[in-house]
Design a protein around this motif. Structure first.
Motif, PDB file in Angstrom:
ATOM      1  N   ILE A   1       8.214   0.141  -6.250  1.00 56.03           N
ATOM      2  CA  ILE A   1       8.943   1.258  -6.854  1.00 56.03           C
ATOM      3  C   ILE A   1       9.253   0.867  -8.289  1.00 56.03           C
ATOM      4  O   ILE A   1       9.778  -0.214  -8.547  1.00 56.03           O
TER       5      ILE A   1
ATOM      6  N   ASN B   1       7.077   5.804  -6.624  1.00 53.41           N
ATOM      7  CA  ASN B   1       6.211   4.883  -5.896  1.00 53.41           C
ATOM      8  C   ASN B   1       5.029   4.523  -6.785  1.00 53.41           C
ATOM      9  O   ASN B   1       4.474   5.378  -7.463  1.00 53.41           O
TER      10      ASN B   1
ATOM     11  N   TYR C   1       5.122   1.495  -1.046  1.00 53.04           N
ATOM     12  CA  TYR C   1       6.018   0.358  -1.243  1.00 53.04           C
ATOM     13  C   TYR C   1       6.463  -0.166   0.110  1.00 53.04           C
ATOM     14  O   TYR C   1       6.198   0.442   1.140  1.00 53.04           O
TER      15      TYR C   1
END
Length: 111
Positions: A49, A55, A82
């Motif tokens: 992130i 993302n 992530y």
């Protein structure tokens, strides 16, 4: 909130200590919740992130044998993700899990 980091840290297993590594270049982007793996002297980071809470689909790599070297982006993930796990088998890196579901597995060939 969660803070993203650009610093590069090293863990000393003998002294049980973390330290900032000043002889290497910092990460090019602030990022957290990445998956990490090592092949040879190269560290790879997958997804995560970023600083705007997006993302990431980036794959970052850093060759630790090159002091004051730079991070590069050798490729990208097929989708942003992530909180994955990563494992190295030979020169292949497998990532699995993450926010896309535990059935999502990717293979990255470092050659």
């Amino acid at each position: 909130g969660t803070a993203t980091r650009t610093h590069f840290f090293r863990y000393d297993t003998v002294n049980n200590e973390w330290s900032t590594v000043s002889d290497y270049t910092q990460l090019p982007i602030g990022i957290f919740s990445t998956a990490a793996a090592v092949v040879g002297n190269t560290i790879y980071l997958f997804g995560g992130i970023d600083v705007v809470s997006s993302n990431s689909n980036k794959i970052l790599s850093f060759d630790t044998s090159v002091p004051k070297g730079t991070w590069s982006t050798p490729s990208t993930l097929t989708s942003s993700d992530y909180a994955m796990s990563a494992v190295t088998v030979g020169k292949l890196i497998y990532t699995t899990g993450g926010t896309r579901g535990a059935t999502s597995t990717r293979v990255y060939d470092t050659d």
